[in-house]
Scaffold this motif. Structure first.
Motif, PDB file in Angstrom:
ATOM      1  N   ARG A 108       2.120  31.208 -56.752  1.00 24.67           N
ATOM      2  CA  ARG A 108       1.373  31.369 -54.498  1.00 24.67           C
ATOM      3  C   ARG A 108       2.350  30.983 -53.427  1.00 24.67           C
ATOM      4  O   ARG A 108       1.501  31.115 -52.532  1.00 24.67           O
ATOM      5  CB  ARG A 108       0.556  29.405 -55.131  1.00 24.67           C
ATOM      6  N   PRO A 123       5.787  38.922 -57.482  1.00 25.97           N
ATOM      7  CA  PRO A 123       5.204  37.988 -58.458  1.00 25.97           C
ATOM      8  C   PRO A 123       5.117  37.772 -60.466  1.00 25.97           C
ATOM      9  O   PRO A 123       5.476  37.098 -60.320  1.00 25.97           O
ATOM     10  CB  PRO A 123       3.232  37.881 -58.084  1.00 25.97           C
ATOM     11  N   SER A 170       6.482  29.272 -57.587  1.00 23.43           N
ATOM     12  CA  SER A 170       4.941  29.583 -58.068  1.00 23.43           C
ATOM     13  C   SER A 170       4.973  30.769 -57.898  1.00 23.43           C
ATOM     14  O   SER A 170       5.169  30.988 -56.149  1.00 23.43           O
ATOM     15  CB  SER A 170       4.195  28.424 -57.658  1.00 23.43           C
ATOM     16  N   GLY A 198      -1.414  33.288 -57.908  1.00 23.05           N
ATOM     17  CA  GLY A 198      -1.407  32.115 -58.011  1.00 23.05           C
ATOM     18  C   GLY A 198      -2.400  31.206 -58.857  1.00 23.05           C
ATOM     19  O   GLY A 198      -1.868  30.483 -59.407  1.00 23.05           O
ATOM     20  N   ASP A 215      -1.129  30.894 -61.780  1.00 22.37           N
ATOM     21  CA  ASP A 215       0.710  31.430 -62.119  1.00 22.37           C
ATOM     22  C   ASP A 215       1.198  32.180 -62.935  1.00 22.37           C
ATOM     23  O   ASP A 215       2.333  31.030 -63.029  1.00 22.37           O
ATOM     24  CB  ASP A 215       0.832  29.674 -61.945  1.00 22.37           C
TER      25      ASP A 215
END
Lengths: 63, 491
Positions: B261, B92, B259, A59, A62
């Motif tokens: 994250r 991700p 996100s 992230g 992101d």
């Protein structure tokens, strides 16, 4: 790049350490728990530590 | 008392589902992926709750009763390493692509990556074949366990029906958000209750050292890997948790992240959660050998329930039932929604509406398929026998076999449509061949060597992907640009 390489080396090391054939027949208690179980409990905690280091990059952009 | 606790728990889950429905925004994306708004903590509980089935609580104890502490290394610490690695490297990327291109299923992503409808159709069919038994195991297993805990007061069909109806209500009402909220509560319930049960039992033995010392007197072989686990089995079992790469329900949860994250907490906390649930389960199974020696078959599988009956009957049995319900429903809800999502988007939206469908219709189709999937699965659970449980590990192996396909989709630009088809074909053929060969042997390994079939299936799929991709024409830059940032596609 170097950090990534170090992470993957550590992950491979964990993969090798997961195969703890060295105390396959050993039941010595560690804090009351047989070593084969205590070791793998510790393995989970060490894995979490490694992931804590690696996850910091998640992230950052992101994406 | 047990029934009152079960009823109270089911009402609590319904209330959570009802509450989540109030936050529903009325769009298809909100119904299926909560408008990609799920933060770290909910993502962790969703992923963990979905991946830990009732059999992490009960199956692990039964297996540990038979094979000893080695079960933790086989099934738990291997997952503790592999699952976070997948969440770190695959999830991700999937999330980013899903956000950029609006993918809601793995089939949509694979179809787009290699421009092949046939590949998508084959992947859809294989995933449905693998997922339906998994759903059946949840519904049937939950009913059987409730019947055992309540000593027949709640018959198997009624327990399964209760689970099915509650899941039906909160999944149709709240979609993925309802599932995520309910999973958070359910994950807390089964993790906490596992720990409390363990503490009560160990205290009754006089402490941890005294408890394992009793096992050493009765059956010392349970305290080592010894002959009950083979070294090659431990090594190759590491491939089984790769199933998280192929699970449609895990994929769906990845897409819900707010996100990239948001994946940090699941990556870090997953190994700790695994240890927190599995150490109690495995230990109770091993301690069971002291009080209930010589159990076999289904009796051995229910060792946790028998230990509860011996050491903490009454109220704790009721809470254990709630914990089992939590573990069953937290997987069943996501799997049901994932299957409904696949039918809605991969079949109805793609083939009937040519990828254009109104939000209203999308939600209607989603809710319709959730109802249909649960109705069919529940009906099947009434007629199918317990041999369905043998499909469990094969289902995991099948999903793990999809790893080369998904890794290539995300990381290997040179992989081709033909290579992807070959990889999927090789996975299906070798998986089916091993299923036929190993069906009659519950602990089947290749040539009795300890090598899990999943390793051979993965090797066959990966090799087919590599060889066929190298001898076929590389994909065009335009297609690659959709999957890899422009800087990466430059020669």
């Amino acid at each position: 790049m170097l950090k990534s390489l170090l992470f993957w080396l550590a992950a491979v090391a964990l993969f090798v350490l997961h195969n703890d054939v060295w105390w396959w027949h050993d039941a010595t208690p560690i804090l009351g728990v047989p070593i084969g179980l205590a070791y793998h409990f510790g393995f989970c905690l060490v894995t979490a530590l490694l992931m804590a280091v690696a996850a910091r990059r998640l992230g950052s952009d992101d994406s | 008392m047990t029934l009152a606790i079960i009823a109270a728990y089911l009402l609590l889950v319904l209330a959570i589902g009802w509450g989540s429905a109030r936050a529903f925004r009325g769009t298809g994306v909100d119904y299926f992926v909560a408008t990609r708004s799920i933060g770290s903590l909910l993502l962790l509980t969703s992923l963990f709750g979905t991946n830990m089935t009732a059999f992490s609580l009960l199956g692990a104890s039964g297996e540990a009763y038979r094979r000893g502490i080695g079960v933790f290394a086989l099934m738990a610490s291997s997952t503790a390493l592999v699952a976070p690695l997948v969440f770190l490297t695959i999830a991700p990327r999937v999330w980013g692509l899903g956000k950029r291109h609006g993918y809601l299923t793995q089939v949509e992503m694979v179809r787009d990556r290699w421009g092949s409808d046939r590949l998508g159709a084959l992947l859809f069919a294989f995933q449905v074949v693998l997922l339906v038994p998994y759903l059946l195991i949840g519904i049937k297993g939950g009913g059987l366990t409730l019947a055992q805990i309540t000593e027949g007061t709640v018959p198997e069909w009624a327990g399964s029906l209760a689970i099915t109806l509650v899941v039906l209500v909160y999944v149709t009402a709240g979609g993925l958000r309802g599932t995520a909220w309910a999973n958070a509560a359910q994950t807390a319930v089964f993790t906490l209750l596992g720990g409390v049960t363990f503490w009560i039992i160990v205290r009754s033995f006089g402490g941890l050292s005294a408890a394992f010392a009793r096992v050493a007197e009765v059956e010392p072989e349970l305290l080592v890997r010894g002959a009950r686990v083979q070294p090659l089995e431990l090594l190759s079992y590491m491939a089984i948790p790769l199933s998280v790469v192929g699970f449609p329900h895990i994929f769906l949860h990845w897409l819900t992240a707010k996100s990239a994250r948001s994946f940090r907490l699941p990556v870090v906390a997953y190994p700790i959660c695994v240890a927190a649930v599995w150490v109690p389960s495995v230990s109770i199974g091993v301690l069971g050998a002291v009080d209930f020696p010589g159990l076999e078959g289904p009796a051995a599988n229910s060792i946790l329930i028998q230990m509860i009956g011996r050491y903490a009957p009454g109220v704790l049995a009721g809470f254990l039932a709630a914990g089992v319900l939590a573990a069953v429903m937290s997987s069943l809800d996501s799997q049901t929604l994932a299957l409904a999502n696949m039918f809605t988007h991969d079949i109805v939206k793609h083939y009937r509406y040519r990828d254009r469908m109104s939000d209203r219709l999308e939600i209607l189709a989603g809710r319709g398929f959730v109802t249909l999937v649960l109705a069919i699965t529940y009906s099947l659970s009434l007629v199918i026998d317990q041999s369905i449980f043998r499909l469990g590990v094969w289902s995991f192996s099948g999903f793990a076999a999809l790893t080369p396909l998904f890794v290539a989709a995300l990381y290997w630009r040179r992989s081709t449509r033909a290579g992807a088809c070959a990889a999927l074909g090789a996975a299906i053929v070798t998986w089916f061949a091993f299923l036929v060969r190993g069906w009659s042997q519950p602990a089947y390994t290749v040539g009795d060597s300890g090598l899990m079939p999943v390793v051979v299936i993965l090797a066959a799929s990966g090799l087919a992907l590599w060889l066929v991709s190298l001898v076929t024409r590389a994909p065009g830059d335009e297609r690659l640009a959709r999957f890899f940032p422009p800087a990466e596609t430059a020669p």
